[in-house]
Design an enzyme around this catalytic site. Structure first.
Site, PDB file in Angstrom:
ATOM      1  N   LYS A 108      26.939  48.480  36.568  1.00  0.00           N
ATOM      2  CA  LYS A 108      27.374  49.329  35.463  1.00  0.00           C
ATOM      3  C   LYS A 108      26.313  49.458  34.374  1.00  0.00           C
ATOM      4  O   LYS A 108      26.395  50.341  33.521  1.00  0.00           O
ATOM      5  CB  LYS A 108      28.688  48.822  34.892  1.00  0.00           C
ATOM      6  CG  LYS A 108      29.848  49.035  35.842  1.00  0.00           C
ATOM      7  CD  LYS A 108      31.192  48.762  35.204  1.00  0.00           C
ATOM      8  CE  LYS A 108      32.341  49.115  36.122  1.00  0.00           C
ATOM      9  NZ  LYS A 108      32.423  48.225  37.298  1.00  0.00           N
TER      10      LYS A 108
HETATM   11  C1  LIG Z   1      33.038  48.570  38.524  1.00  0.00           C
HETATM   12  C2  LIG Z   1      32.670  47.761  39.700  1.00  0.00           C
HETATM   13  C3  LIG Z   1      32.894  48.206  41.022  1.00  0.00           C
HETATM   14  C4  LIG Z   1      33.616  49.507  41.325  1.00  0.00           C
HETATM   15  O1  LIG Z   1      32.862  50.627  40.992  1.00  0.00           O
HETATM   16  P1  LIG Z   1      33.578  52.067  40.875  1.00  0.00           P
HETATM   17  O2  LIG Z   1      32.509  52.992  40.444  1.00  0.00           O
HETATM   18  O3  LIG Z   1      34.651  51.893  39.837  1.00  0.00           O
HETATM   19  O4  LIG Z   1      34.149  52.386  42.195  1.00  0.00           O
HETATM   20  C5  LIG Z   1      32.451  47.427  42.070  1.00  0.00           C
HETATM   21  N1  LIG Z   1      31.845  46.241  41.864  1.00  0.00           N
HETATM   22  C6  LIG Z   1      31.615  45.775  40.611  1.00  0.00           C
HETATM   23  C7  LIG Z   1      30.959  44.456  40.447  1.00  0.00           C
HETATM   24  C8  LIG Z   1      32.013  46.507  39.490  1.00  0.00           C
HETATM   25  O5  LIG Z   1      31.787  46.022  38.256  1.00  0.00           O
END
Ligand SMILES: *Cc1c(COP(=O)(O)O)cnc(C)c1O
Length: 433
Positions: A108
């Protein structure tokens, strides 16, 4: 071509990139989508391995953002991509794309850093500070806090439920300081979300403050996630010509949507695997054609505990609601917690490589969905295993090495302001600070 953005609820209403970013969600409750998808020629992809991560990122995003001039856009990308996304080969035809080398050790960071810098560009030279209000149950908040830290003209208020986030997450939320304030709410995550939603419709607040959100549906968080698909492709092209399938651990499906957008712009990809945990509404949808959202279940891969993925409407929009082409591009499988733990264990013993529970859902999905032809699989690794060391160390029966930067977070002093779950408390804080 001058790119505009429309709402999934109302095609005719088009706004600029800047307006879409500042709004986050469209006023009619829809999600913003690009009005066009630039077609990158084959030559762009043939030479992709010769260009750097940020050069490819720049060329890709250039047509999506009409108003930011080249030099500023290059600066934003360079300030976003201050860390690499290396592709690690586990075995013949299976690689892991490590997306956890950013400041909060999760993918993220890419979206949050890009959003912070584009927002700062949009409000430049305006005398009013923007306050970003975010409700978080953990990972989103830390990526936003870190991404926005020290960016001029922006102030961040994170609301998190007291006692309901992990120790590492709480440290990452509260130890930032500077322009980031952590509000520790005496309530649940739902209370935090309710407070934030109410703030956006409160007349007194809107009158005295410029508020915006930084939630995962913001188009400026989505688009930069295409960068690392291109980067994976570039790294693999320097080694092999094999066709590729991408396996994506999914919750709100932003990550997968960004891959589908890259493909729509011409990036070669055989298909995508949406790897989900027990929250299986999407894999059920692919089987039955019926979308049945429901409340989420708690699993080991908790950042993927989503019962009604917010980007589902974007995926439908990309395929204009046509089920068959969508099914050609995406497969999906649901992985249980016990399979997740087994996979962490077996990847460790087979490859001497440690993965976190989210990545394990992806790797398990790869082994579940048989590979046709001569495909090479790229599994997106979304978090560093040390962030989930309790589950991971139990699975591998060994301690998980802690990166120094993460250990440093744990040593910092926590700073939070406690507030009740009453809206008046939040309002008073926002108006007086
Ligand atoms: C947010 C997140 C996901 C999922 O990603 P999306 O874009 O919401 O599908 C997967 N793994 C981790 C570690 C995350 O923080």
């Amino acid at each position: 071509m001058k790119m505009k953005y429309y709402s999934t609820n109302q095609k005719s209403h088009r706004v600029s990139f800047s307006e879409a970013v500042v709004n986050g969600l469209a006023p009619d409750g829809g999600l913003y989508m690009p009005s066009e998808y630039p077609a990158f020629p084959r030559g762009f992809f043939n030479k992709i391995g010769q260009r750097s991560f940020s050069e490819n990122a720049f060329q890709f995003i250039r047509p999506f953002i009409a108003e930011i001039p080249d030099a500023d856009l290059i600066q934003i990308i360079n300030d976003t991509l201050t860390f690499d996304a290396p592709l690690v080969e586990l075995e013949n035809k299976l690689s892991v794309l490590e997306l956890f080398h950013g400041p909060t050790f999760a993918f993220k960071d890419f979206g949050a850093r890009f959003l912070a810098r584009t927002l700062a560009w949009i409000i430049r030279e305006k005398d009013r500070e923007i306050t970003i209000l975010v409700a978080t149950s953990g990972d989103t908040g830390s990526a936003v806090a870190s991404g926005f830290f020290g960016v001029e003209g922006l102030r961040v208020c994170l609301l998190y439920p007291s006692g309901k986030v992990s120790h590492i997450q709480e440290q990452q939320l509260t130890a930032m300081g500077g322009n980031v304030t952590a509000l520790e709410v005496d309530g649940s995550f739902d209370d935090c979300q309710r407070l934030v939603k109410r703030a956006f419709v409160d007349r007194d607040l809107l009158h005295s403050k410029k508020l915006t959100s930084a939630n995962s549906i913001n188009i400026a968080r989505l688009l930069p996630q295409s960068f690392y698909y291109l980067h994976a492709f570039a790294q693999l092209r320097n080694k092999t010509d094999k066709p590729i399938r991408y396996c994506v651990p999914s919750g709100n499906f932003g990550n997968l949507t960004a891959g589908l957008i890259a493909k729509k712009c011409g990036m070669p990809a055989e298909y995508f695997i949406a790897a989900v945990n027990a929250n299986a509404v999407f894999s059920e949808y692919l089987q039955s054609g019926l979308y049945k959202p429901r409340t989420s279940l708690r699993t080991h891969s908790n950042a993927m505990d989503v019962g009604d993925p917010s980007n589902f409407v974007r995926i439908l929009e990309l395929y204009a609601g046509n089920f068959n082409p969508l099914k050609n591009d995406i497969r999906s499988v649901s992985i249980s917690d016990s399979e997740t733990v087994e996979t962490i264990k077996s990847v460790y013993s087979k490859f001497n490589y440690i993965i976190d529970p989210h990545t394990a859902v992806g790797v398990a999905a790869h082994f579940t969905i048989k590979t046709e032809k001569d495909l090479h699989t790229v599994v997106l690794s979304t978090a560093h295993p040390a962030k989930f060391s309790r589950i991971v160390s139990a699975a591998i029966r060994n301690p998980v090495p802690m990166p120094e930067q993460l250990a440093e977070y744990l040593r910092r002093k926590k700073h939070s302001i406690k507030i009740s779950a009453r809206f008046d408390d939040l309002k008073e804080f926002l108006i007086n600070s």
